[in-house]
Write a protein that holds these residues in place. Structure first.
Motif, PDB file in Angstrom:
ATOM      1  N   GLN A 127     -26.398   3.367 -18.328  1.00 53.18           N
ATOM      2  CA  GLN A 127     -26.696   1.942 -18.186  1.00 53.18           C
ATOM      3  C   GLN A 127     -25.811   1.363 -17.086  1.00 53.18           C
ATOM      4  O   GLN A 127     -24.606   1.608 -17.060  1.00 53.18           O
ATOM      5  CB  GLN A 127     -26.430   1.201 -19.498  1.00 53.18           C
ATOM      6  CG  GLN A 127     -26.661  -0.303 -19.448  1.00 53.18           C
ATOM      7  CD  GLN A 127     -28.134  -0.677 -19.348  1.00 53.18           C
ATOM      8  OE1 GLN A 127     -28.990   0.061 -19.815  1.00 53.18           O
ATOM      9  NE2 GLN A 127     -28.421  -1.803 -18.750  1.00 53.18           N
ATOM     10  N   THR A 128     -26.411   0.620 -16.171  1.00 47.65           N
ATOM     11  CA  THR A 128     -25.618  -0.058 -15.150  1.00 47.65           C
ATOM     12  C   THR A 128     -25.579  -1.552 -15.440  1.00 47.65           C
ATOM     13  O   THR A 128     -26.544  -2.135 -15.941  1.00 47.65           O
ATOM     14  CB  THR A 128     -26.181   0.171 -13.738  1.00 47.65           C
ATOM     15  OG1 THR A 128     -27.516  -0.339 -13.666  1.00 47.65           O
ATOM     16  CG2 THR A 128     -26.174   1.648 -13.382  1.00 47.65           C
ATOM     17  N   TYR A 129     -24.455  -2.156 -15.123  1.00 50.66           N
ATOM     18  CA  TYR A 129     -24.216  -3.581 -15.350  1.00 50.66           C
ATOM     19  C   TYR A 129     -23.673  -4.204 -14.061  1.00 50.66           C
ATOM     20  O   TYR A 129     -23.037  -3.506 -13.259  1.00 50.66           O
ATOM     21  CB  TYR A 129     -23.149  -3.792 -16.427  1.00 50.66           C
ATOM     22  CG  TYR A 129     -23.441  -3.220 -17.783  1.00 50.66           C
ATOM     23  CD1 TYR A 129     -23.981  -4.011 -18.792  1.00 50.66           C
ATOM     24  CD2 TYR A 129     -23.127  -1.895 -18.091  1.00 50.66           C
ATOM     25  CE1 TYR A 129     -24.218  -3.497 -20.058  1.00 50.66           C
ATOM     26  CE2 TYR A 129     -23.365  -1.367 -19.349  1.00 50.66           C
ATOM     27  CZ  TYR A 129     -23.907  -2.178 -20.331  1.00 50.66           C
ATOM     28  OH  TYR A 129     -24.134  -1.668 -21.590  1.00 50.66           O
ATOM     29  N   PRO A 130     -23.861  -5.519 -13.870  1.00 53.26           N
ATOM     30  CA  PRO A 130     -23.086  -6.169 -12.813  1.00 53.26           C
ATOM     31  C   PRO A 130     -21.609  -6.105 -13.199  1.00 53.26           C
ATOM     32  O   PRO A 130     -21.246  -6.523 -14.303  1.00 53.26           O
ATOM     33  CB  PRO A 130     -23.615  -7.609 -12.812  1.00 53.26           C
ATOM     34  CG  PRO A 130     -24.275  -7.788 -14.150  1.00 53.26           C
ATOM     35  CD  PRO A 130     -24.752  -6.452 -14.574  1.00 53.26           C
ATOM     36  N   PRO A 131     -20.756  -5.549 -12.354  1.00 53.11           N
ATOM     37  CA  PRO A 131     -19.353  -5.371 -12.755  1.00 53.11           C
ATOM     38  C   PRO A 131     -18.512  -6.632 -12.697  1.00 53.11           C
ATOM     39  O   PRO A 131     -17.361  -6.626 -13.157  1.00 53.11           O
ATOM     40  CB  PRO A 131     -18.840  -4.325 -11.771  1.00 53.11           C
ATOM     41  CG  PRO A 131     -19.695  -4.515 -10.562  1.00 53.11           C
ATOM     42  CD  PRO A 131     -21.045  -4.922 -11.061  1.00 53.11           C
ATOM     43  N   GLY A 132     -19.060  -7.710 -12.128  1.00 56.26           N
ATOM     44  CA  GLY A 132     -18.310  -8.951 -12.080  1.00 56.26           C
ATOM     45  C   GLY A 132     -16.981  -8.783 -11.362  1.00 56.26           C
ATOM     46  O   GLY A 132     -16.860  -8.012 -10.397  1.00 56.26           O
TER      47      GLY A 132
ATOM     48  N   THR B 208     -15.863 -11.093 -15.987  1.00 57.15           N
ATOM     49  CA  THR B 208     -16.918 -11.676 -16.820  1.00 57.15           C
ATOM     50  C   THR B 208     -18.141 -11.779 -15.922  1.00 57.15           C
ATOM     51  O   THR B 208     -18.170 -12.600 -15.007  1.00 57.15           O
ATOM     52  CB  THR B 208     -16.525 -13.053 -17.362  1.00 57.15           C
ATOM     53  OG1 THR B 208     -15.280 -12.943 -18.062  1.00 57.15           O
ATOM     54  CG2 THR B 208     -17.590 -13.581 -18.316  1.00 57.15           C
ATOM     55  N   ALA B 209     -19.117 -10.914 -16.169  1.00 55.08           N
ATOM     56  CA  ALA B 209     -20.250 -10.785 -15.254  1.00 55.08           C
ATOM     57  C   ALA B 209     -21.428 -11.614 -15.720  1.00 55.08           C
ATOM     58  O   ALA B 209     -21.900 -11.473 -16.852  1.00 55.08           O
ATOM     59  CB  ALA B 209     -20.656  -9.321 -15.151  1.00 55.08           C
TER      60      ALA B 209
ATOM     61  N   GLY C  66     -28.434 -15.219 -18.853  1.00 56.91           N
ATOM     62  CA  GLY C  66     -28.109 -14.174 -19.816  1.00 56.91           C
ATOM     63  C   GLY C  66     -26.701 -14.320 -20.355  1.00 56.91           C
ATOM     64  O   GLY C  66     -25.819 -14.920 -19.722  1.00 56.91           O
ATOM     65  N   THR C  67     -26.491 -13.799 -21.558  1.00 56.59           N
ATOM     66  CA  THR C  67     -25.145 -13.809 -22.128  1.00 56.59           C
ATOM     67  C   THR C  67     -24.234 -12.936 -21.278  1.00 56.59           C
ATOM     68  O   THR C  67     -24.559 -11.783 -21.002  1.00 56.59           O
ATOM     69  CB  THR C  67     -25.168 -13.272 -23.571  1.00 56.59           C
ATOM     70  OG1 THR C  67     -26.102 -14.037 -24.333  1.00 56.59           O
ATOM     71  CG2 THR C  67     -23.793 -13.371 -24.208  1.00 56.59           C
ATOM     72  N   PRO C  68     -23.079 -13.448 -20.819  1.00 59.44           N
ATOM     73  CA  PRO C  68     -22.235 -12.686 -19.893  1.00 59.44           C
ATOM     74  C   PRO C  68     -21.731 -11.380 -20.494  1.00 59.44           C
ATOM     75  O   PRO C  68     -21.628 -11.229 -21.710  1.00 59.44           O
ATOM     76  CB  PRO C  68     -21.068 -13.651 -19.624  1.00 59.44           C
ATOM     77  CG  PRO C  68     -21.580 -15.004 -19.965  1.00 59.44           C
ATOM     78  CD  PRO C  68     -22.549 -14.798 -21.085  1.00 59.44           C
ATOM     79  N   TYR C  69     -21.407 -10.442 -19.608  1.00 63.94           N
ATOM     80  CA  TYR C  69     -20.783  -9.185 -20.003  1.00 63.94           C
ATOM     81  C   TYR C  69     -19.280  -9.314 -19.787  1.00 63.94           C
ATOM     82  O   TYR C  69     -18.828  -9.794 -18.743  1.00 63.94           O
ATOM     83  CB  TYR C  69     -21.300  -8.017 -19.161  1.00 63.94           C
ATOM     84  CG  TYR C  69     -22.799  -7.804 -19.234  1.00 63.94           C
ATOM     85  CD1 TYR C  69     -23.447  -7.703 -20.457  1.00 63.94           C
ATOM     86  CD2 TYR C  69     -23.559  -7.695 -18.072  1.00 63.94           C
ATOM     87  CE1 TYR C  69     -24.826  -7.496 -20.524  1.00 63.94           C
ATOM     88  CE2 TYR C  69     -24.931  -7.486 -18.136  1.00 63.94           C
ATOM     89  CZ  TYR C  69     -25.554  -7.395 -19.362  1.00 63.94           C
ATOM     90  OH  TYR C  69     -26.904  -7.197 -19.426  1.00 63.94           O
ATOM     91  N   ALA C  70     -18.517  -8.857 -20.757  1.00 63.75           N
ATOM     92  CA  ALA C  70     -17.060  -8.875 -20.643  1.00 63.75           C
ATOM     93  C   ALA C  70     -16.583  -7.498 -20.204  1.00 63.75           C
ATOM     94  O   ALA C  70     -16.903  -6.491 -20.840  1.00 63.75           O
ATOM     95  CB  ALA C  70     -16.434  -9.243 -21.985  1.00 63.75           C
ATOM     96  N   TRP C  71     -15.815  -7.445 -19.112  1.00 62.17           N
ATOM     97  CA  TRP C  71     -15.349  -6.193 -18.528  1.00 62.17           C
ATOM     98  C   TRP C  71     -13.814  -6.132 -18.534  1.00 62.17           C
ATOM     99  O   TRP C  71     -13.136  -7.154 -18.428  1.00 62.17           O
ATOM    100  CB  TRP C  71     -15.774  -6.075 -17.077  1.00 62.17           C
ATOM    101  CG  TRP C  71     -17.143  -5.560 -16.784  1.00 62.17           C
ATOM    102  CD1 TRP C  71     -18.279  -6.287 -16.575  1.00 62.17           C
ATOM    103  CD2 TRP C  71     -17.522  -4.188 -16.596  1.00 62.17           C
ATOM    104  NE1 TRP C  71     -19.330  -5.458 -16.277  1.00 62.17           N
ATOM    105  CE2 TRP C  71     -18.903  -4.168 -16.281  1.00 62.17           C
ATOM    106  CE3 TRP C  71     -16.834  -2.984 -16.668  1.00 62.17           C
ATOM    107  CZ2 TRP C  71     -19.596  -2.985 -16.036  1.00 62.17           C
ATOM    108  CZ3 TRP C  71     -17.513  -1.804 -16.422  1.00 62.17           C
ATOM    109  CH2 TRP C  71     -18.882  -1.808 -16.115  1.00 62.17           C
TER     110      TRP C  71
END
Length: 485
Positions: A210-215, A420-421, A429-434
């Motif tokens: 799975q790839t995510y925006p890394p922010g 925080t992407a 979308g709900t942000p992703y925490a990195w």
């Protein structure tokens, strides 16, 4: 009378030749056709007629085989299946194999010719080999810390030993028990339908597939590019960075979550994750140098395998200057797997040298003899040693003075970067925490672990989602497990 006997003998010889020719035709010419016929169960009966070799963690098996007494005699079993599913994958009589079970299937099933005592031995004798075992690089304590740290959250963790590239942890949640897919009965079919229909995708290996925006964790890459290109030479000198920053050629104004980002130094901007400073830095570095640095870290690589394939992490090389600004803060089309971001942290920790990650330490025969070993690949230079040293200093500042305080480990040196992407249309979308990090014990000469954590936050907690709040504590637990071993 003698003449009749001679004729009968010739006729019998012709019949014998015809039988031999027909047998050869069936075996050699039409053999593959018969082997591939769905009605032919002999290959499956042979495949499952003996126990499968084990996948091991720390020398202990995390897989096994169960004698069912049926035609397909042995089914795969898993010890703590959900914990290790992102490593093992599944071996199913009905649905095939995935991940390590697939990549090492020949060895585990006994079909690999390397398991034969001498070349062509099995072809001559007709005997098969016992399945071999796969020794992984996984650190049991780090794997458990990551799994328990993520808890009920959706997300993933990847951890690497910087000096070698050994993969110490691969965790994806929610997970599943691969043993539910081992057989071929009605229960297996129901489990498959339930798992493949689950909207939370428990069988998706988020750590590598799975790839995510890394922010803002991508700001490590942008800082490396800026330092290597000479765009920044002094970590504490003010940058010419307006707040807000208008993206080139547009009316879009980029802002910050933190105060004090106007003309902030690289050190201040890194510790408090100033978007405006890093977007402008990326534009000043330019597409060519930004892309070269990202690709040196491993972005845009289609061929990474550990030994199963890893999804391609991307840095768009066809962007305009405004899009480059967004790409340089880990947004727009920039996307990364957690394993890729662990590779970024590992390269910093290893003095600018990157090692290709690997998951299999060695493969062994049933009797314990080694078939093959893996070991580290040659190092490649991602950035200059001086740039790596300054980045390590910046990452330490994030933990000691900035947004990554939750990753601090008493008695250890820890460097990190929060992120925080945003994603979705209009960032809906709900942000992703990195969080990406590395750690060195007080008595260690070099960092022993690099970690990347991503947590897919819940919509109900949107206002509380941050890399420092959600992801950093998970990274700390993983690093502490490695340093304490």
């Amino acid at each position: 009378m003698t003449r009749n006997i001679r004729h009968a003998a010739v006729f019998c010889a012709l019949l014998l030749v015809a039988l031999v020719v027909n047998a050869a035709r069936v075996q050699l010419v039409r053999g593959p056709e018969f082997d591939g016929n769905p009605a032919n169960r002999r290959p499956d009966i042979a495949r499952y007629g003996q126990p499968r070799g084990d996948i091991r963690v720390g020398g202990e098996p995390v897989t096994g085989s169960r004698d069912t007494g049926e035609h397909l005699r042995y089914e795969r079993t898993y010890t703590e299946g959900p914990l290790y599913a992102p490593v093992t994958g599944f071996a199913s009589q009905a649905y095939g194999t995935t991940l390590l079970e697939h990549a090492e299937d020949g060895l585990l099933s006994g079909a690999d010719p390397a398991l034969a005592p001498i070349p062509l031995w099995n072809d001559v004798t007709g005997f098969g080999n016992a399945g071999g075992s796969v020794e992984t690089t996984i650190h049991a304590g780090a794997q458990r810390a990551a799994f328990e740290g993520l808890g009920g959250h959706k997300g993933a963790v990847a951890a690497i030993e910087p000096a070698t590239g050994r993969v110490l942890a691969l965790v994806s949640t929610p997970s599943y028990d691969p043993q539910h897919l081992s057989g071929n009965g009605a229960a297996v079919k129901r489990a498959w339908e339930r798992l493949t229909g689950d909207p939370d995708k428990p069988m998706l290996n988020r750590a590598v597939r799975q790839t995510y925006p890394p922010g803002s964790t991508f700001k490590v890459v942008t800082a490396a590019a800026a330092l290597d290109a000479g765009v920044v030479s002094d970590l504490d000198a003010p940058t010419v960075s307006p707040d807000p920053y208008t993206l080139p050629g547009t009316r879009t104004r980029l802002t910050n979550e933190s105060e004090g980002c106007r003309d902030a130094s690289l050190r201040e901007a890194f510790e408090w994750s100033c978007n405006t400073v890093f977007a402008k830095l990326g534009v000043d570095v330019g597409v060519a140098d930004m892309a070269a640095t990202a690709e040196a870290f491993g972005f845009n690589d289609d061929g990474l395998r550990v030994p199963f394939s890893v999804a391609r992490s991307t840095f768009d090389t066809s962007v305009d200057r405004a899009q480059l600004g967004l790409s340089s803060i880990g947004q727009y089309n920039t996307r990364a797997t957690p394993l890729q971001m662990a590779m970024v942290a590992a390269a910093v920790a290893n003095g600018g040298q990157a090692r290709t990650p690997y998951l299999v330490e060695r493969t062994v025969r049933a009797g314990g003899a080694v078939v093959a070993t893996s070991g580290s690949s040659p190092a490649r230079e991602v950035m200059s040693p001086a740039t790596a040293a300054r980045l390590a200093e910046l990452m330490r500042g994030v933990v000691e003075n900035g947004t990554g305080a939750n990753a601090a480990i008493p008695g250890a040196v820890v460097g990190g970067k929060t992120g925080t992407a945003q994603h979705g249309v209009g960032n809906s979308g709900t942000p992703y925490a990195w969080f990406v990090s590395w750690a060195r014990g007080g008595q260690d000469a070099e960092p022993r672990v690099a970690v990347a954590v991503v947590v897919e936050g819940r919509a109900a907690d949107r206002g509380e989602i941050s890399g420092g709040g959600l992801a950093a504590p998970v990274a700390r637990a993983v690093m502490a497990a490695v340093l304490g071993s």
